[in-house]
Write a protein that holds these residues in place. Structure first.
Motif, PDB file in Angstrom:
ATOM      1  N   GLU A   1     -15.537  12.223   2.004  1.00  0.00           N
ATOM      2  CA  GLU A   1     -16.107  11.632   0.801  1.00  0.00           C
ATOM      3  C   GLU A   1     -17.624  11.524   0.869  1.00  0.00           C
ATOM      4  OE1 GLU A   1     -12.325   8.776  -0.469  1.00  0.00           O
ATOM      5  OE2 GLU A   1     -14.128   7.918   0.448  1.00  0.00           O
TER       6      GLU A   1
ATOM      7  N   TRP B   1       0.818  -1.197   0.000  1.00  0.00           N
ATOM      8  CA  TRP B   1       0.000   0.000   0.000  1.00  0.00           C
ATOM      9  C   TRP B   1       0.861   1.260   0.000  1.00  0.00           C
ATOM     10  CZ3 TRP B   1      -0.266  -3.886   3.653  1.00  0.00           C
ATOM     11  CH2 TRP B   1      -1.366  -4.731   3.582  1.00  0.00           C
ATOM     12  N   SER B   2       0.356   2.263  -0.666  1.00  0.00           N
ATOM     13  CA  SER B   2       0.838   3.608  -0.406  1.00  0.00           C
ATOM     14  C   SER B   2       0.077   4.095   0.824  1.00  0.00           C
ATOM     15  CB  SER B   2       0.548   4.520  -1.600  1.00  0.00           C
ATOM     16  OG  SER B   2      -0.863   4.680  -1.756  1.00  0.00           O
ATOM     17  N   ARG B   3       0.414   5.271   1.313  1.00  0.00           N
ATOM     18  CA  ARG B   3      -0.298   5.812   2.475  1.00  0.00           C
ATOM     19  C   ARG B   3      -1.794   5.914   2.180  1.00  0.00           C
ATOM     20  NH1 ARG B   3      -1.917  10.664   4.569  1.00  0.00           N
ATOM     21  NH2 ARG B   3      -1.454  11.052   6.775  1.00  0.00           N
ATOM     22  N   GLN B   4      -2.135   6.432   0.984  1.00  0.00           N
ATOM     23  CA  GLN B   4      -3.535   6.608   0.629  1.00  0.00           C
ATOM     24  C   GLN B   4      -4.239   5.267   0.447  1.00  0.00           C
ATOM     25  OE1 GLN B   4      -5.289   9.302   0.741  1.00  0.00           O
ATOM     26  NE2 GLN B   4      -7.158   8.285   0.054  1.00  0.00           N
ATOM     27  N   GLU B   5      -3.535   4.301  -0.143  1.00  0.00           N
ATOM     28  CA  GLU B   5      -4.136   2.979  -0.329  1.00  0.00           C
ATOM     29  C   GLU B   5      -4.432   2.308   1.006  1.00  0.00           C
ATOM     30  OE1 GLU B   5      -1.126   1.269  -2.733  1.00  0.00           O
ATOM     31  OE2 GLU B   5      -2.187   1.619  -4.613  1.00  0.00           O
TER      32      GLU B   5
ATOM     33  N   GLN C   1     -11.285  10.773   6.118  1.00  0.00           N
ATOM     34  CA  GLN C   1     -11.495  10.650   4.675  1.00  0.00           C
ATOM     35  C   GLN C   1     -12.913  10.185   4.374  1.00  0.00           C
ATOM     36  OE1 GLN C   1      -8.515   9.180   1.890  1.00  0.00           O
ATOM     37  NE2 GLN C   1      -9.958   7.600   1.242  1.00  0.00           N
TER      38      GLN C   1
ATOM     39  N   GLU D   1      -7.321   9.025  10.364  1.00  0.00           N
ATOM     40  CA  GLU D   1      -7.231   9.494   8.980  1.00  0.00           C
ATOM     41  C   GLU D   1      -8.311   8.843   8.119  1.00  0.00           C
ATOM     42  OE1 GLU D   1      -3.333  11.756   8.728  1.00  0.00           O
ATOM     43  OE2 GLU D   1      -5.206  11.712   7.632  1.00  0.00           O
ATOM     44  N   ALA D   2      -8.563   7.550   8.377  1.00  0.00           N
ATOM     45  CA  ALA D   2      -9.580   6.847   7.605  1.00  0.00           C
ATOM     46  C   ALA D   2     -10.974   7.418   7.868  1.00  0.00           C
ATOM     47  CB  ALA D   2      -9.544   5.353   7.944  1.00  0.00           C
TER      48      ALA D   2
ATOM     49  N   ILE E   1      -5.248   3.816   3.793  1.00  0.00           N
ATOM     50  CA  ILE E   1      -6.459   4.455   4.318  1.00  0.00           C
ATOM     51  C   ILE E   1      -7.699   3.909   3.607  1.00  0.00           C
ATOM     52  CG2 ILE E   1      -7.719   6.645   4.452  1.00  0.00           C
ATOM     53  CD1 ILE E   1      -5.009   8.024   4.867  1.00  0.00           C
ATOM     54  N   GLU E   2      -7.613   3.797   2.286  1.00  0.00           N
ATOM     55  CA  GLU E   2      -8.766   3.318   1.519  1.00  0.00           C
ATOM     56  C   GLU E   2      -9.094   1.858   1.847  1.00  0.00           C
ATOM     57  OE1 GLU E   2      -7.999   6.208  -2.375  1.00  0.00           O
ATOM     58  OE2 GLU E   2      -7.600   4.056  -2.484  1.00  0.00           O
TER      59      GLU E   2
END
Length: 469
Positions: free
Chosen positions: A419, A352-356, A415, A411-412, A358-359
Motif C-alpha cells: 500500500e 474480523w474477516s481475514r483482511q480486516e 500489505q 501478512e500485515a 490484517i488491516e
C-alpha cells in the motif's frame, strides 16, 4: 436418559492391549461411540496393561463422518469428568449424542484414576481395596496429588491435541489414521468440563486459548475452595483442611505454565492474572449451573468477573450437582447441549474477516509501533486499554485464518509495503536498510511468509542475501 441403555453407559473392563486399540461401543442412525487408546500408548507401547496411563478415550462421532470416507468432522469437544466419577458414562453419553446430532464430535478424556482409568476397571482381578478406594481417598492422604495429577492430565490433553492437529501432516504414520479419517484439517476444538473437570478445562483453556475455540463449565467453580462436597463424601472441615495442606505444599514447577496456572486458578494465588486473561476471552467461556446445585455457589464467579464486562452464565432450574442421576436433567440436557452448540459456533465468529484482521493489526501498529518483523513484537508498547484488549482479541482469534501469529504479522507487513507506493513507511517494514527496492522487499517478505506457514522462521536479511547475492 440417552439411547445407550444402562449396560452401554456403565463402565466395564475392556481389553487394553495394543491389539484392541479401537472398539465400537454403540452405533445408531446419528452417531457411533468408539473407545480408542490414548496417544500416549502409540508413543510408548510398553506401558503396562494395568497402568492408569494406558486407557481408552471415549469418542462420539457423527454418523456421516464414521460411515462416509469423503466426509470429516470440523468441530470437536474434549470432555472432562468430575471428581470421584467411577462407574457411569451416562452424562457424557447424553451430551455426546446430542452434540453429534448437531454435527459436533466429542471425546471424553477421563481424569487420572477416574472412570475406566480407575483400578477396579483396569486390574483384571482387583482386590477389595482397589474397588473401595476412590480418588478422593488419595487426596485425603496426600493433597499434593491434585497438582501432580493435573500436570499429568494437562500433558495428556496436549498429546491428544498434538496427535489430532498433526494427523494430516504425518500421513504415513499409522497411529494417526484414526484421526486423519475422521477429522478435517481445519478442525476446531473446544473444551467441556463437569465439576472438577470444569476447573481443569478452564485451566487448560486459559493457558492455551489459541488452541481452543471455546470453553464450557458445567457445575464448576473457579477454585478448589468453591467446591462444597456432600457430607456423605467428606466433611466441610476436613475438605478445608485438605485445601490448606494443598496450598502449603504447593511449589510451582519453574518453566511449567500449567503448574503456574494451577496455583493461579485452583489455589487462587493469582486472581488478578486470571481476570486479565478472562477479560479478552469472555465471549468464549460459558458457565452452566444447576439452580439446585449446593456444591458450587454461582456467586463464586464474581471473584474473577472482569469489572464492567460480565461473564456468560446459564442457570438450569431444579438441577443439582449430579445432573445424570436427576429426573429434571432429562428435560434439560438436550436444550443445554443445543446452547453449547450455538455458543461454540458463535465463539468461532470473529469480528474480523481475514483482511480486516490484517488491516486492524496494521492500524494498531501505526499507533503504537509494536512490531517491525514477524517475530519481533512488543505488546507492552500499547498504552491504551481498549487497543490492548483489541490486540489480544486478534491474537486469540488469529488461528482461524493463520497457522501462527508470526504469519499474521508477516501478512500485515507485506500489505503495508504494497500500500506504500513510495516506500515511506520504512520503520514498519523489514529490510528498511540496505538499499533494496520495493519489489525486492515484496519478494523477500513473500518468501518469508511461505516459510512461516510451514512453521519455519528465517530472517529477512538472510533470505535477501540468498535471493540477491
Amino acid at each position: 436418559m440417552s439411547d445407550y441403555g444402562e449396560s452401554a453407559s456403565t463402565v466395564t473392563q475392556i481389553d487394553r492391549s495394543n491389539q484392541n486399540d479401537t472398539q465400537i461401543v454403540c452405533s445408531d442412525s446419528t452417531h457411533a461411540c468408539v473407545m480408542k487408546l490414548c496417544p500416549g500408548v502409540d508413543h510408548e507401547p510398553s506401558i503396562p496393561l494395568h497402568d492408569y496411563r494406558r486407557f481408552h478415550i471415549r469418542y462420539y462421532i457423527p454418523k456421516f463422518a464414521y460411515s462416509c470416507r469423503n466426509r470429516t468432522v470440523r468441530k470437536l469437544v474434549f470432555m472432562f469428568n468430575g471428581l470421584n466419577e467411577l462407574d457411569s458414562f451416562a452424562l457424557y453419553d447424553q451430551i455426546g449424542q446430542v452434540l453429534c446430532k448437531r454435527g459436533i464430535a466429542a471425546a471424553l478424556i477421563p481424569l487420572p484414576d477416574h472412570l475406566n482409568r480407575h483400578a477396579k476397571w483396569r486390574i483384571e482381578v482387583p482386590k477389595e481395596k482397589h474397588v473401595q478406594r476412590t480418588p478422593l481417598d488419595d487426596i485425603r492422604e496426600n493433597p499434593a496429588v491434585m497438582h501432580d495429577r493435573f500436570l499429568q492430565f494437562a500433558e495428556e490433553v496436549q498429546a491428544l491435541y498434538g496427535s489430532i492437529s498433526n494427523c494430516h501432516i504425518l500421513e504415513g504414520d499409522l497411529p494417526f489414521c484414526f484421526y486423519r479419517n475422521l477429522f478435517a484439517p481445519d478442525l476446531r476444538i473446544s473444551l467441556f468440563g463437569h465439576a472438577l473437570g470444569g476447573l481443569v478445562a478452564l485451566s487448560i483453556f486459559l493457558n492455551n486459548p489459541e488452541c481452543y475455540n471455546a470453553c464450557f463449565l458445567l457445575n464448576a467453580g473457579i477454585q478448589l475452595r468453591d467446591i462444597r462436597l456432600p457430607g456423605s463424601m467428606i466433611s466441610l472441615a476436613r475438605w478445608e483442611k485438605i485445601l490448606e495442606q494443598a496450598s502449603a505444599s504447593f511449589t510451582e514447577k519453574k518453566g511449567n505454565p500449567f503448574s503456574r496456572m494451577y496455583g493461579q486458578l485452583f489455589l487462587q494465588n493469582g486472581p488478578a492474572e486470571v481476570i486479565k486473561r478472562l477479560r479478552s476471552l469472555k465471549k468464549r467461556v460459558l458457565f452452566i449451573f444447576g439452580g439446585a446445585d449446593a456444591a458450587i455457589p454461582m456467586n463464586s464467579m464474581r471473584r474473577i468477573e472482569p469489572d464492567g464486562k460480565g461473564l456468560s452464565i446459564f442457570q438450569i432450574p431444579h438441577v443439582g450437582e449430579f445432573p445424570a442421576i436427576e429426573p429434571e436433567w432429562n428435560g434439560w440436557y438436550s436444550l443445554t447441549v443445543d446452547l453449547v452448540a450455538e455458543f461454540e459456533e458463535n465463539a468461532s465468529r470473529n469480528h474480523w474477516s481475514r483482511q480486516e484482521m490484517i488491516e486492524d493489526i496494521n492500524a494498531l501498529n501505526k499507533r503504537w509501533e509494536f512490531f517491525t518483523s514477524p517475530n519481533r513484537w512488543h505488546v507492552d508498547r500499547i498504552r491504551s486499554q481498549e487497543d490492548f484488549d483489541k490486540f489480544y482479541q486478534i491474537y486469540h482469534s488469529h488461528r482461524f485464518f493463520f497457522p501462527n501469529f508470526d504469519t499474521l504479522l508477516g501478512e500485515a507487513i507485506l500489505q503495508a509495503l504494497k500500500e506504500d507506493a513510495v516506500g515511506s513507511e520504512e520503520k514498519t517494514i523489514c529490510l528498511s536498510k540496505g538499499g533494496f527496492t520495493k519489489a525486492q522487499k515484496e519478494e523477500v517478505l513473500t518468501h518469508q511468509l511461505e516459510l512461516l506457514k510451514s512453521g519455519t522462521y528465517r530472517r529477512s536479511g538472510t533470505i535477501a542475501k540468498n535471493l540477491f547475492p
